[in-house]
Design a protein around this motif. Structure first.
Motif, PDB file in Angstrom:
ATOM      1  N   ASP A 180      -6.529   6.214  -3.848  1.00 38.73           N
ATOM      2  CA  ASP A 180      -7.183   4.765  -3.694  1.00 38.73           C
ATOM      3  C   ASP A 180      -9.154   5.463  -4.387  1.00 38.73           C
ATOM      4  O   ASP A 180      -9.292   4.279  -5.494  1.00 38.73           O
ATOM      5  N   SER A 181      -9.100   5.924  -4.572  1.00 43.68           N
ATOM      6  CA  SER A 181     -10.783   6.749  -5.639  1.00 43.68           C
ATOM      7  C   SER A 181     -10.403   6.618  -7.294  1.00 43.68           C
ATOM      8  O   SER A 181     -10.884   5.967  -7.908  1.00 43.68           O
TER       9      SER A 181
ATOM     10  N   GLU B  35     -10.350   2.887  -7.490  1.00 46.88           N
ATOM     11  CA  GLU B  35     -11.454   3.020  -7.911  1.00 46.88           C
ATOM     12  C   GLU B  35     -12.467   3.294  -8.957  1.00 46.88           C
ATOM     13  O   GLU B  35     -12.895   1.939  -9.815  1.00 46.88           O
TER      14      GLU B  35
END
Length: 448
Positions: free
Chosen positions: A91-92, A95
């Protein structure tokens, strides 16, 4: 032009085994690999040299991955960043892609997968830089020609051959239109940096309030309108040559910053606290008397002494009129590409030789271009000349100072052949004509 080889890679990862593996597997003729175990080590390396692709572990002992990515993008706007992440941090990584990362790879990863992503990232870097270079370079740099066989031009060509292989700054002086840009391109072409960019900038065309940011680059937020970081001309010219024309137009405060670059090859972008290193060869040109400018307080004295290591003073065209026939033939050859060859009448050459040429070689080329437009059946007559030249009292061919056009051309070819010791290829290059044309003229004038 091989501008950006080898690929310069920086791998930032706190695992020593990964750093060692990357150095072993990726270092070859096309790639150089430097590694860092922390953000602090990475920025120490970034201050010392430039990189094309950064491979960044999202977890480091002294920095958050996303914050570090933003900092890298601001510091190195022309670099692509590839993230290395564990499965739990995808997820990071996604992003990070939104804020400018090129791609991400999850651990454990295959070396060939990372290699492929690095190659693709580099191709994007190269394309971005080449697009920027096109805005600051001239397309016709492959074979710069300084046309003429006069003693003055032979001396200039000798000086170019001596100074080109060095890295010393060169100050090219002379009147406007005398060919200072041609000399700069010839120096770069004959230098050891000719596989790298020649960046050309006329200081007189830059907006005074933006000169510093255009030369040195700027960081995001450095001033109103700086929405993202931008590299300057110095970064573009890294490993190559930066030619600053009309250096006398540079404001005094920017001259002081440029002096620092010349002395230690370091600079700071506008709004940046960190110094950066660069490897650039400098060429300068001016039609001003810089000695007088220094006395008047309009030019930095220390900068003048630093750029005046080697000076090339170009003579105006009126002082080397014997080169006019060669220049005319060269320009008409350029303007005749894809068309029937243009010719000039005998009395046109007499007018050209009588004129004083305040605009120098640039003015002569413009006159020839005008003449081709107004020519009749490919012949440029006196009616095609500008009024100030057509009204000039033509030089009589019986005057001992000037020969007929045919005799002038024959004499020049003889002189050049003697200077080239009979080497026809070298003589053709000096004359600015093809070998085929030279062979024809040698036969025509009985000089074989």
């Amino acid at each position: 032009m091989t501008i950006f080889d080898p690929i310069r890679i920086l791998l930032i990862d706190d695992e020593e085994s990964i750093r060692r593996l990357a150095e072993k597997e990726f270092s070859d003729m096309r790639r150089t690999v430097r590694t860092a175990g922390s953000a602090h080590e990475a920025f120490d390396l970034i201050r010392q040299q430039q990189f094309d692709v950064i491979v960044l572990d999202i977890r480091l002992p002294d920095a958050d991955g996303l914050e570090l990515l933003e900092r890298l993008r601001e510091t190195l706007p022309d670099v692509e960043v590839i993230l290395i992440t564990g499965h739990g941090n995808i997820d990071s990584a996604v992003e990070a892609m939104k804020i400018g990362a090129y791609d991400y790879i999850t651990k454990p990863f295959a070396l060939d997968r990372l290699e492929l992503v690095i190659e693709k990232a580099y191709q994007r870097v190269r394309l971005q830089r080449e697009n920027r270079l096109l805005r600051h370079t001239q397309s016709d740099q492959s074979s710069p020609r300084f046309i003429g066989s006069s003693l003055a031009i032979q001396h200039i060509q000798y000086l170019i051959s001596k100074v080109a292989p060095t890295d010393v700054p060169v100050l090219i002086t002379g009147e406007s239109g005398a060919g200072k840009d041609v000399v700069a391109r010839a120096i770069h072409s004959a230098s050891k940096r000719n596989d790298h960019p020649l960046i050309i900038k006329n200081c007189g065309t830059m907006q005074k309030e933006l000169i510093r940011s255009e030369l040195f680059g700027y960081c995001k937020g450095a001033f109103t309108g700086a929405t993202e970081s931008q590299e300057g001309l110095l970064a573009l010219a890294h490993l190559g040559t930066l030619f600053l024309d009309e250096i006398g137009e540079l404001p005094l405060e920017v001259q002081a910053s440029l002096l620092r670059v010349l002395e230690n090859q370091t600079y700071r972008r506008v709004g940046d606290k960190q110094e950066r290193q660069v490897d650039v060869r400098f060429l300068f040109a001016t039609n001003r008397n810089l000695v007088e400018e220094v006395k008047a307080g309009r030019f930095h004295e220390a900068l003048f002494h630093r750029i005046n290591v080697f000076q090339l003073d170009l003579p105006p065209l009126r002082q080397r009129k014997e080169d006019i026939p060669l220049l005319v033939e060269y320009f008409l050859g350029q303007l005749s590409v894809g068309k029937s060859p243009y010719r000039i009448s005998k009395n046109v050459m007499e007018h050209l030789l009588a004129y004083h040429w305040p605009g120098n070689v640039r003015e002569l080329r413009n006159v020839m271009e005008r003449g081709t437009i107004l020519s009749e059946n490919g012949v440029i007559t006196a009616q095609a000349l500008p009024r100030e030249i057509a009204e000039q009292e033509p030089t009589s061919t019986t005057n001992s100072s000037f020969l007929s056009l045919r005799d002038i051309e024959k004499r020049h070819i003889q002189q050049v052949m003697e200077h080239a010791a009979g080497n026809r290829s070298q003589a053709a290059d000096l004359l600015g004509i093809s070998r085929k044309t030279l062979y024809r003229k040698l036969k025509e004038y009985g000089l074989e």
